[in-house]
Scaffold this motif. Structure first.
Motif, PDB file in Angstrom:
ATOM      1  N   LEU A 190      47.964 -35.534 -14.139  1.00 50.05           N
ATOM      2  CA  LEU A 190      48.415 -35.561 -12.753  1.00 50.05           C
ATOM      3  C   LEU A 190      47.239 -35.506 -11.785  1.00 50.05           C
ATOM      4  CD1 LEU A 190      51.492 -33.172 -13.031  1.00 50.05           C
ATOM      5  CD2 LEU A 190      51.453 -35.676 -13.100  1.00 50.05           C
ATOM      6  N   GLU A 191      46.196 -34.738 -12.135  1.00 47.39           N
ATOM      7  CA  GLU A 191      44.994 -34.620 -11.301  1.00 47.39           C
ATOM      8  C   GLU A 191      43.762 -34.722 -12.189  1.00 47.39           C
ATOM      9  OE1 GLU A 191      44.817 -31.505  -8.397  1.00 47.39           O
ATOM     10  OE2 GLU A 191      47.000 -31.392  -8.331  1.00 47.39           O
ATOM     11  N   PRO A 192      43.067 -35.811 -12.191  1.00 47.48           N
ATOM     12  CA  PRO A 192      43.375 -37.018 -11.437  1.00 47.48           C
ATOM     13  C   PRO A 192      44.560 -37.746 -12.066  1.00 47.48           C
ATOM     14  CG  PRO A 192      41.516 -37.431 -12.886  1.00 47.48           C
ATOM     15  CD  PRO A 192      41.853 -35.967 -13.018  1.00 47.48           C
ATOM     16  N   ALA A 193      45.174 -38.619 -11.295  1.00 45.97           N
ATOM     17  CA  ALA A 193      46.327 -39.378 -11.773  1.00 45.97           C
ATOM     18  C   ALA A 193      45.861 -40.449 -12.763  1.00 45.97           C
ATOM     19  CB  ALA A 193      47.056 -40.022 -10.601  1.00 45.97           C
ATOM     20  N   LEU A 194      46.220 -40.242 -14.044  1.00 44.71           N
ATOM     21  CA  LEU A 194      45.829 -41.168 -15.106  1.00 44.71           C
ATOM     22  C   LEU A 194      47.042 -41.551 -15.944  1.00 44.71           C
ATOM     23  CD1 LEU A 194      42.636 -39.314 -16.450  1.00 44.71           C
ATOM     24  CD2 LEU A 194      42.684 -41.270 -14.890  1.00 44.71           C
ATOM     25  N   VAL A 195      47.066 -42.796 -16.394  1.00 44.96           N
ATOM     26  CA  VAL A 195      48.087 -43.281 -17.322  1.00 44.96           C
ATOM     27  C   VAL A 195      47.371 -43.950 -18.486  1.00 44.96           C
ATOM     28  CG1 VAL A 195      49.874 -43.608 -15.563  1.00 44.96           C
ATOM     29  CG2 VAL A 195      48.316 -45.503 -16.099  1.00 44.96           C
ATOM     30  N   LEU A 196      48.129 -44.234 -19.542  1.00 43.18           N
ATOM     31  CA  LEU A 196      47.551 -44.990 -20.646  1.00 43.18           C
ATOM     32  C   LEU A 196      48.554 -45.982 -21.186  1.00 43.18           C
ATOM     33  CD1 LEU A 196      48.651 -44.227 -23.721  1.00 43.18           C
ATOM     34  CD2 LEU A 196      47.256 -42.230 -23.400  1.00 43.18           C
ATOM     35  N   PHE A 197      48.037 -47.031 -21.809  1.00 44.93           N
ATOM     36  CA  PHE A 197      48.841 -47.958 -22.593  1.00 44.93           C
ATOM     37  C   PHE A 197      47.979 -48.440 -23.744  1.00 44.93           C
ATOM     38  CE2 PHE A 197      46.887 -50.771 -19.415  1.00 44.93           C
ATOM     39  CZ  PHE A 197      46.427 -51.828 -20.191  1.00 44.93           C
ATOM     40  N   CYS A 198      48.623 -48.990 -24.756  1.00 43.67           N
ATOM     41  CA  CYS A 198      47.910 -49.556 -25.889  1.00 43.67           C
ATOM     42  C   CYS A 198      48.116 -51.064 -25.886  1.00 43.67           C
ATOM     43  CB  CYS A 198      48.403 -48.955 -27.198  1.00 43.67           C
ATOM     44  SG  CYS A 198      48.100 -47.185 -27.322  1.00 43.67           S
TER      45      CYS A 198
ATOM     46  N   TRP B 169      47.247 -54.782  -4.165  1.00 44.68           N
ATOM     47  CA  TRP B 169      46.157 -54.326  -5.034  1.00 44.68           C
ATOM     48  C   TRP B 169      45.635 -55.466  -5.907  1.00 44.68           C
ATOM     49  CZ3 TRP B 169      50.714 -51.785  -4.166  1.00 44.68           C
ATOM     50  CH2 TRP B 169      50.610 -50.684  -3.310  1.00 44.68           C
ATOM     51  N   GLY B 170      46.162 -56.681  -5.682  1.00 42.43           N
ATOM     52  CA  GLY B 170      45.661 -57.850  -6.382  1.00 42.43           C
ATOM     53  C   GLY B 170      46.179 -58.033  -7.793  1.00 42.43           C
ATOM     54  N   THR B 171      47.344 -57.471  -8.087  1.00 45.50           N
ATOM     55  CA  THR B 171      47.938 -57.596  -9.418  1.00 45.50           C
ATOM     56  C   THR B 171      49.341 -58.174  -9.287  1.00 45.50           C
ATOM     57  OG1 THR B 171      48.732 -55.324  -9.232  1.00 45.50           O
ATOM     58  CG2 THR B 171      46.636 -55.665 -10.406  1.00 45.50           C
TER      59      THR B 171
ATOM     60  N   ALA C 279      46.819 -49.544 -11.162  1.00 42.22           N
ATOM     61  CA  ALA C 279      45.702 -48.724 -11.634  1.00 42.22           C
ATOM     62  C   ALA C 279      44.457 -49.554 -11.887  1.00 42.22           C
ATOM     63  CB  ALA C 279      46.099 -47.993 -12.919  1.00 42.22           C
ATOM     64  N   ASP C 280      43.327 -48.878 -11.855  1.00 38.23           N
ATOM     65  CA  ASP C 280      42.045 -49.451 -12.263  1.00 38.23           C
ATOM     66  C   ASP C 280      41.784 -49.044 -13.705  1.00 38.23           C
ATOM     67  OD1 ASP C 280      41.362 -50.617  -9.783  1.00 38.23           O
ATOM     68  OD2 ASP C 280      40.548 -48.717  -9.046  1.00 38.23           O
ATOM     69  N   VAL C 281      41.152 -49.929 -14.474  1.00 40.02           N
ATOM     70  CA  VAL C 281      40.762 -49.579 -15.837  1.00 40.02           C
ATOM     71  C   VAL C 281      39.698 -48.489 -15.731  1.00 40.02           C
ATOM     72  CG1 VAL C 281      39.694 -50.388 -17.973  1.00 40.02           C
ATOM     73  CG2 VAL C 281      41.310 -51.871 -16.741  1.00 40.02           C
ATOM     74  N   HIS C 282      39.997 -47.336 -16.305  1.00 41.85           N
ATOM     75  CA  HIS C 282      39.107 -46.180 -16.233  1.00 41.85           C
ATOM     76  C   HIS C 282      38.280 -46.038 -17.512  1.00 41.85           C
ATOM     77  CE1 HIS C 282      37.761 -42.173 -15.119  1.00 41.85           C
ATOM     78  NE2 HIS C 282      38.247 -41.685 -16.240  1.00 41.85           N
ATOM     79  N   ASP C 283      38.937 -46.250 -18.653  1.00 44.74           N
ATOM     80  CA  ASP C 283      38.281 -46.083 -19.945  1.00 44.74           C
ATOM     81  C   ASP C 283      39.052 -46.868 -20.992  1.00 44.74           C
ATOM     82  OD1 ASP C 283      36.321 -45.138 -21.627  1.00 44.74           O
ATOM     83  OD2 ASP C 283      36.917 -43.042 -21.514  1.00 44.74           O
ATOM     84  N   VAL C 284      38.359 -47.355 -22.010  1.00 46.26           N
ATOM     85  CA  VAL C 284      38.980 -48.099 -23.102  1.00 46.26           C
ATOM     86  C   VAL C 284      38.416 -47.559 -24.410  1.00 46.26           C
ATOM     87  CG1 VAL C 284      39.325 -50.362 -24.162  1.00 46.26           C
ATOM     88  CG2 VAL C 284      39.216 -50.168 -21.660  1.00 46.26           C
TER      89      VAL C 284
ATOM     90  N   ALA D  92      48.135 -46.428  -6.928  1.00 49.50           N
ATOM     91  CA  ALA D  92      49.367 -46.466  -6.136  1.00 49.50           C
ATOM     92  C   ALA D  92      50.580 -46.493  -7.057  1.00 49.50           C
ATOM     93  CB  ALA D  92      49.390 -47.685  -5.217  1.00 49.50           C
ATOM     94  N   LEU D  93      51.683 -45.957  -6.547  1.00 51.72           N
ATOM     95  CA  LEU D  93      52.967 -45.946  -7.249  1.00 51.72           C
ATOM     96  C   LEU D  93      54.012 -46.587  -6.341  1.00 51.72           C
ATOM     97  CD1 LEU D  93      52.807 -42.229  -8.364  1.00 51.72           C
ATOM     98  CD2 LEU D  93      52.384 -44.213  -9.817  1.00 51.72           C
ATOM     99  N   GLU D  94      54.874 -47.418  -6.918  1.00 49.81           N
ATOM    100  CA  GLU D  94      55.953 -48.049  -6.155  1.00 49.81           C
ATOM    101  C   GLU D  94      57.275 -47.824  -6.867  1.00 49.81           C
ATOM    102  OE1 GLU D  94      55.385 -52.133  -4.169  1.00 49.81           O
ATOM    103  OE2 GLU D  94      54.182 -52.202  -6.005  1.00 49.81           O
TER     104      GLU D  94
END
Length: 187
Positions: A58-66, A117-119, A131-136, A151-153
């Motif tokens: 939540l802080e910082p706001a991070l998500v993940l996907f595979c 956001w250009g997506t 989201a921006d790619v933070h880490d891979v 951003a969240l919509e």
């Protein structure tokens, strides 16, 4: 619980983790369905269906996907450095099929827009996470992608699309998925 259920032996099957067994076993975990989208450096949109998506922090706001690093869409999205996760409703099997396929034009004939956001933003989804790619992190045949949320919509208030035991929804029987079509190629 009853006394009988406490004393009843548990039925357990142990097997080696072959790809088919992994798919069947992991299919017992119900998950939401998303489409991860981005625009490559050449300006061409890319996307893929993805059920491995989660909140990380939540802080910082991070998500993940595979994402399958052998696929065509993820490398194009990665090079742009930004993505959107479009969380599908239970009425969007057509969009899931379109983006779950390794064939065909995913955006052709689809009413989508470029977000601020250009997506690519897909129509009628539950929610969009930009989201921006933070880490891979490389992990077997997939990359674990951590994104910093910008951003969240919230788009609509419909029911989510769920994937369970190779089909959509939790009802019995599940809607079958053709294992030789798009279902076998998800990111």
């Amino acid at each position: 619980m009853t006394a009988e259920s406490l004393s009843a032996p548990e039925v357990c099957e142990e097997t080696e983790p072959t790809p088919a067994r992994m798919r069947r076993t992991m299919g017992t975990f119900a998950s939401g369905v998303t489409v991860v989208t981005g625009i490559g450096r050449d300006g061409v949109p890319s996307g893929f269906a993805c059920q491995s998506f989660a909140s990380v922090s939540l802080e910082p706001a991070l998500v993940l996907f595979c994402a399958d690093h052998r696929g065509r869409a993820w490398p194009r999205i990665r090079e742009s450095g930004r993505f959107s996760v479009n969380i599908l409703t239970d009425e969007q099997a057509d969009i899931c099929g379109r983006f779950g396929s390794s064939k065909g034009r995913k955006f052709e004939g689809l009413d989508w827009e470029v977000s601020r956001w250009g997506t690519p933003s897909l129509p009628g989804v539950l929610t969009r996470v930009h989201a921006d790619v933070h880490d891979v992190h490389g992990a077997g045949d997939h990359d674990v992608v951590v994104g910093r949320v910008i951003a969240l919509e919230t788009v609509t208030d419909r029911q989510p699309m769920l994937f369970f035991r190779g089909g959509f929804g939790l009802g019995s029987p599940a809607a079958p998925v053709d294992p030789w079509s798009w279902g076998a190629h998800w990111g």
